[in-house]
Motif scaffolding. Structure first.
Motif, PDB file in Angstrom:
ATOM      1  N   ARG A  47      37.415  59.868  48.695  1.00  0.00           N
ATOM      2  CA  ARG A  47      38.436  60.782  48.683  1.00  0.00           C
ATOM      3  C   ARG A  47      38.674  61.106  50.181  1.00  0.00           C
ATOM      4  N   LEU A  48      37.798  61.723  50.422  1.00  0.00           N
ATOM      5  CA  LEU A  48      37.770  62.390  51.845  1.00  0.00           C
ATOM      6  C   LEU A  48      38.190  61.150  52.955  1.00  0.00           C
ATOM      7  N   ARG A  49      37.566  60.117  52.912  1.00  0.00           N
ATOM      8  CA  ARG A  49      37.793  58.942  53.603  1.00  0.00           C
ATOM      9  C   ARG A  49      39.116  58.509  53.759  1.00  0.00           C
ATOM     10  N   ARG A  50      39.790  58.359  52.610  1.00  0.00           N
ATOM     11  CA  ARG A  50      41.134  57.725  52.390  1.00  0.00           C
ATOM     12  C   ARG A  50      42.175  59.013  52.988  1.00  0.00           C
ATOM     13  N   SER A  51      41.795  60.222  52.642  1.00  0.00           N
ATOM     14  CA  SER A  51      42.726  60.994  53.229  1.00  0.00           C
ATOM     15  C   SER A  51      43.004  61.079  54.839  1.00  0.00           C
ATOM     16  N   GLN A  52      41.828  60.661  55.506  1.00  0.00           N
ATOM     17  CA  GLN A  52      42.109  60.853  56.989  1.00  0.00           C
ATOM     18  C   GLN A  52      42.452  59.464  57.427  1.00  0.00           C
ATOM     19  N   ALA A  53      43.469  58.894  56.602  1.00  0.00           N
ATOM     20  CA  ALA A  53      44.115  57.540  57.069  1.00  0.00           C
ATOM     21  C   ALA A  53      44.615  57.618  58.471  1.00  0.00           C
ATOM     22  N   VAL A  54      45.073  58.986  58.794  1.00  0.00           N
ATOM     23  CA  VAL A  54      45.767  58.722  60.455  1.00  0.00           C
ATOM     24  C   VAL A  54      44.994  59.858  61.021  1.00  0.00           C
ATOM     25  N   ALA A  55      43.630  59.830  60.940  1.00  0.00           N
ATOM     26  CA  ALA A  55      42.728  60.861  61.638  1.00  0.00           C
ATOM     27  C   ALA A  55      42.962  60.781  62.800  1.00  0.00           C
ATOM     28  N   GLY A  56      43.101  59.248  63.654  1.00  0.00           N
ATOM     29  CA  GLY A  56      43.025  59.307  65.111  1.00  0.00           C
ATOM     30  C   GLY A  56      44.381  59.592  65.645  1.00  0.00           C
ATOM     31  N   LEU A  57      45.476  60.252  64.850  1.00  0.00           N
ATOM     32  CA  LEU A  57      46.733  60.548  65.309  1.00  0.00           C
ATOM     33  C   LEU A  57      46.724  62.125  65.297  1.00  0.00           C
ATOM     34  N   SER A  68      48.850  66.583  60.680  1.00  0.00           N
ATOM     35  CA  SER A  68      49.542  65.416  60.597  1.00  0.00           C
ATOM     36  C   SER A  68      49.094  64.701  59.375  1.00  0.00           C
ATOM     37  N   ASN A  69      50.195  63.867  58.858  1.00  0.00           N
ATOM     38  CA  ASN A  69      49.717  62.922  57.819  1.00  0.00           C
ATOM     39  C   ASN A  69      50.568  61.440  57.880  1.00  0.00           C
ATOM     40  N   ARG A  70      50.309  60.628  57.004  1.00  0.00           N
ATOM     41  CA  ARG A  70      51.050  59.354  57.405  1.00  0.00           C
ATOM     42  C   ARG A  70      52.573  59.421  57.185  1.00  0.00           C
ATOM     43  N   ALA A  71      53.041  60.341  56.069  1.00  0.00           N
ATOM     44  CA  ALA A  71      54.373  60.565  55.916  1.00  0.00           C
ATOM     45  C   ALA A  71      55.169  61.231  57.032  1.00  0.00           C
ATOM     46  N   PHE A  72      54.427  62.118  57.574  1.00  0.00           N
ATOM     47  CA  PHE A  72      54.730  63.076  58.742  1.00  0.00           C
ATOM     48  C   PHE A  72      55.256  62.306  59.768  1.00  0.00           C
ATOM     49  N   LEU A  73      54.111  61.316  60.020  1.00  0.00           N
ATOM     50  CA  LEU A  73      54.099  60.459  61.112  1.00  0.00           C
ATOM     51  C   LEU A  73      55.393  59.554  61.221  1.00  0.00           C
ATOM     52  N   TRP A  74      55.677  59.204  60.091  1.00  0.00           N
ATOM     53  CA  TRP A  74      57.099  58.313  60.065  1.00  0.00           C
ATOM     54  C   TRP A  74      58.261  59.018  60.107  1.00  0.00           C
ATOM     55  N   ILE A  75      58.296  60.188  59.574  1.00  0.00           N
ATOM     56  CA  ILE A  75      59.608  60.969  59.778  1.00  0.00           C
ATOM     57  C   ILE A  75      59.610  61.034  61.167  1.00  0.00           C
ATOM     58  N   ASN A  76      58.588  61.435  61.728  1.00  0.00           N
ATOM     59  CA  ASN A  76      58.822  61.305  63.146  1.00  0.00           C
ATOM     60  C   ASN A  76      59.170  60.335  64.049  1.00  0.00           C
ATOM     61  N   LEU A 116      51.670  71.361  56.486  1.00  0.00           N
ATOM     62  CA  LEU A 116      50.884  71.166  57.997  1.00  0.00           C
ATOM     63  C   LEU A 116      50.918  72.096  58.656  1.00  0.00           C
ATOM     64  N   VAL A 117      51.244  73.403  58.086  1.00  0.00           N
ATOM     65  CA  VAL A 117      51.367  74.522  59.095  1.00  0.00           C
ATOM     66  C   VAL A 117      50.222  75.523  58.685  1.00  0.00           C
ATOM     67  N   ASP A 118      50.216  76.389  59.495  1.00  0.00           N
ATOM     68  CA  ASP A 118      49.137  77.470  59.108  1.00  0.00           C
ATOM     69  C   ASP A 118      49.564  78.254  57.846  1.00  0.00           C
ATOM     70  N   GLN A 119      48.731  79.042  56.828  1.00  0.00           N
ATOM     71  CA  GLN A 119      48.967  79.646  55.792  1.00  0.00           C
ATOM     72  C   GLN A 119      49.821  81.077  56.282  1.00  0.00           C
ATOM     73  N   ASP A 120      49.336  81.642  57.430  1.00  0.00           N
ATOM     74  CA  ASP A 120      50.181  82.897  57.692  1.00  0.00           C
ATOM     75  C   ASP A 120      51.247  82.919  58.441  1.00  0.00           C
ATOM     76  N   ILE A 121      51.923  81.729  58.379  1.00  0.00           N
ATOM     77  CA  ILE A 121      53.501  81.419  58.964  1.00  0.00           C
ATOM     78  C   ILE A 121      54.513  82.273  58.149  1.00  0.00           C
ATOM     79  N   ASP A 122      55.403  83.151  59.019  1.00  0.00           N
ATOM     80  CA  ASP A 122      56.298  83.934  58.210  1.00  0.00           C
ATOM     81  C   ASP A 122      57.385  83.203  57.507  1.00  0.00           C
ATOM     82  N   PRO A 123      57.090  83.359  56.001  1.00  0.00           N
ATOM     83  CA  PRO A 123      57.784  82.500  55.107  1.00  0.00           C
ATOM     84  C   PRO A 123      59.720  82.865  55.495  1.00  0.00           C
ATOM     85  N   HIS A 124      60.039  84.292  55.932  1.00  0.00           N
ATOM     86  CA  HIS A 124      61.265  84.202  56.295  1.00  0.00           C
ATOM     87  C   HIS A 124      61.517  83.392  57.298  1.00  0.00           C
TER      88      HIS A 124
END
Lengths: 249, 249, 249, 249
Positions: C3-13, C89-97, C157-165
């Motif tokens: 599981r851990l392995r696959r989740s790091q599919a775009v680890a290099g980016l 970052s993850n694969r979907a985010f990469l492609w949106i970018n 993909l952001v920190d937990q403490d980001i202001d929701p407002h």
């Protein structure tokens, strides 16, 4: 005090920033080469055969693309290897580097001429293109030689402990390319094709590893580079400076 | 002593600098694609209808732009993923990378051909453009495969503890694209349109996350990446190397 | 483990590498805009007056250059501000970018159309150019909105403490530009000139600092940024994240 | 609280990222200059003599290439020297910098005009090209002056301990180029050639080191830069800021 101040006239330009700017110019110049290949416009009135004929005229541009890509690659490697030893910068050095970049960024133009003129049955045009191409490369090499000579003479911008034999060897070797390209200019008067062959063969001298290189690399690497498990970006600061004869230019 | 020296022939070129230069070439090539779209010149004598007709002929170029942008994007991701594991560099590796860049920087030309030739009613021209386009991509993939094979065989430029199963999987998977593009060349002789459809569908294989990917990513991320509150630039050095099957090419 | 392995599919980016590549595309697209201005060729047979007439036809291209340069500048700032909060970052985010970059890198083409078509006495052509220009910008904004929405929803993909407002405010504000450009498309059917005026006025909304901004900046700066005497490159890691309403897009 | 938040509206844009983006634009603009040189197309029907005539018409473009390359180089150095002192950024500063880049990225167009118009026997066209070229440079210089003035007045974005005499000197010196280029515009009405000569001579003022510079650099360098044996990338953090009169613009 005043003295110190003035000497730092280009304080803001560390060698790190100079290489970043130079890398930008190298990578743009190398990628612009593809613009010399022209996509034929297909008009409704034109026959497919005509269009394919137009496309066929692009193969000299393809050869010129490959040649010039490799040559800019060689200059980029040489530039980076030099900056491995160069630790400081000053105004004169900065301008020698800008003049070098001016020569490199110019290569797409003679590359276009070579593609248009040198593979056709008109010796006059072929010769003119080859002379312009070779002259551009001679100038680029002279700027590269000047850069190295200026940085190393009197240890101006390099460390005091740089191997003087290595510095001299690079200085001497830097003159190989200008001589070869001068010969190719002479040769173009006898046979433009012969000159062209020299253009294509000479870069191999920089690409193909020497006999000794091939055998030694694996052995010595094990010694100098212990396994690193950190996720380093490859900036291996333990390398203290290669002094092989091939490493510059 | 002499041995150590020669082996460091490309000491100045850390993998960090190689990726910086490569990123430059990737981002320029991808941005030059837009130059294949031609703005019609409006002459006072021309009717608006004529101009709009000229503009309408640009939609194949638009499709080619989208396709080629995505494909260069895929190569960029594959290149970066590979360099995540590659820790060292040598002369041969450097030149394999430059040859790879030569193939990538060339893409704007076949992209222009595809836009001009492949959507018109002339099967011969469409086929020629598709063969050139596919050949360029086959070559690019072969260079990418060679890069990975060279770096990993005998752990030449990667860490000793890299998963051998992972290395073999990537080696095998690297051959998918060349095979698909070879098939599309064959297909172009039967139907240029069918070949074109393969071009547009195949990239989805790299973009759409697999079923497993979708489910596992959120779970495992929480485990491996504890909240970081530092203003990091995203260089997450704690990641020790993804070994998922999809991560390269 | 698997599981851990696959989740790091775009680890290099890492996000650092993504912004570097994105910055490359932004800076190239913005600089390619100048190629839409055409230098008239001076033939010996042509009168100087004719050449100057040709030159005069370039002023719409100049206006389009200025407009498009500012707009790409706005996107670049918005992109960077977003990446200030995005830590992973993850694969979907990469492609949106990559799709966002595809829209940005395309801008030179509609910019060329706008320069050629929108300032002449042919309402039909002007409208077509404006619709294409506005559509490209709407798409760019939608990708930018998607990027932010994807990265922030569920704190993906952001920190937990980001202001929701703050997150919601940016999400809402991201829809301003698409609405304005949709209105300008409608307007182009009534008056291409009016639509053009909207194009030129709207960017001011992003450039001119708000009333509050003007008064507060000097005061608060003194508080949050104590004098630093180190030769920093400006990477000020003490800033923990601006939450002003204007800071994104 | 609200106050602090709003003031950080451009928190994500550190000066490091601004210089990276700016360097991109500078290096692309400087490399695009070569596209002003046109490779003559060789048609089978054309005589070699004709082609060579076409090639000969490129030498003014070559001169314009050299001139403009040096001028963009000067701006790049000035920009970097300024950013050596600028430690912070805000929205207004960001936009002044984007306007400066807009002027720099525009240079390839007037450079093309100068190459086409200024060396031919048509004083009217030569004058027009020179006025456009000089106006572009005046604007670039004014933006550069504004950038420095904005950053330094009230120590807005620089350190408190910057030498006030140095700041004033740079402010005053920044006005040299606009005055010179204004004079060259006036001169173009008397003699386009004289104006052109001013263009080519003035950059030497920035390149040639002053008499004092030449003598002091080696002495002072030894004092301020003790030998470093680390493989540094040249980011010499010990330099605390050059205050020589020549260092900016």
């Amino acid at each position: 005090m005043i003295r110190l101040r003035r000497s730092q006239a280009v304080a803001g330009l560390t060698t790190g920033r100079i290489t970043a700017f130079s890398d930008g110019v190298f990578s743009i110049a190398i990628t612009l080469l593809v613009l010399n290949l022209r996509v034929p416009t297909v008009l409704p009135s034109e026959s497919p055969g005509n269009v394919l004929d137009q496309l066929r005229t692009q193969w000299p541009n393809l050869l010129s693309y490959i040649l010039s890509f490799v040559i800019i690659g060689i200059y980029w490697i040489a530039h980076h290897n030099m900056f491995h030893y160069i630790k400081r910068s000053n105004r004169a050095f900065l301008w020698i580097n800008i003049l070098l970049l001016m020569c490199v960024a110019f290569i797409p133009f003679p590359a276009g001429l070579l593609g248009q003129f040198s593979f056709i049955e008109q010796p006059l045009l072929a010769r003119v293109a080859e002379i312009i191409y070779a002259s551009n490369l001679i100038l680029t090499n002279l700027m590269l030689s000047l850069l190295w000579w200026y940085a190393t003479s009197d240890h101006r911008l390099v460390d005091q402990d740089i191997d003087p034999h290595f510095v001299r060897t690079v200085n001497r070797r830097n003159m190989t390319a200008p001589v070869v390209y001068l010969v190719s200019i002479g040769l173009s008067f006898l046979s433009p094709l012969a000159s062209l062959i020299v253009f294509f063969l000479f870069p191999l001298y920089y690409i193909i590893p020497s006999h000794i290189d091939l055998h030694l690399t694996p052995t010595s690497r094990t010694k100098e580079e212990p396994k690193e498990h950190e996720d380093s970006t490859g900036e291996d600061s333990s390398i203290t400076g290669g002094e092989g004869e091939e490493d510059i230019s």
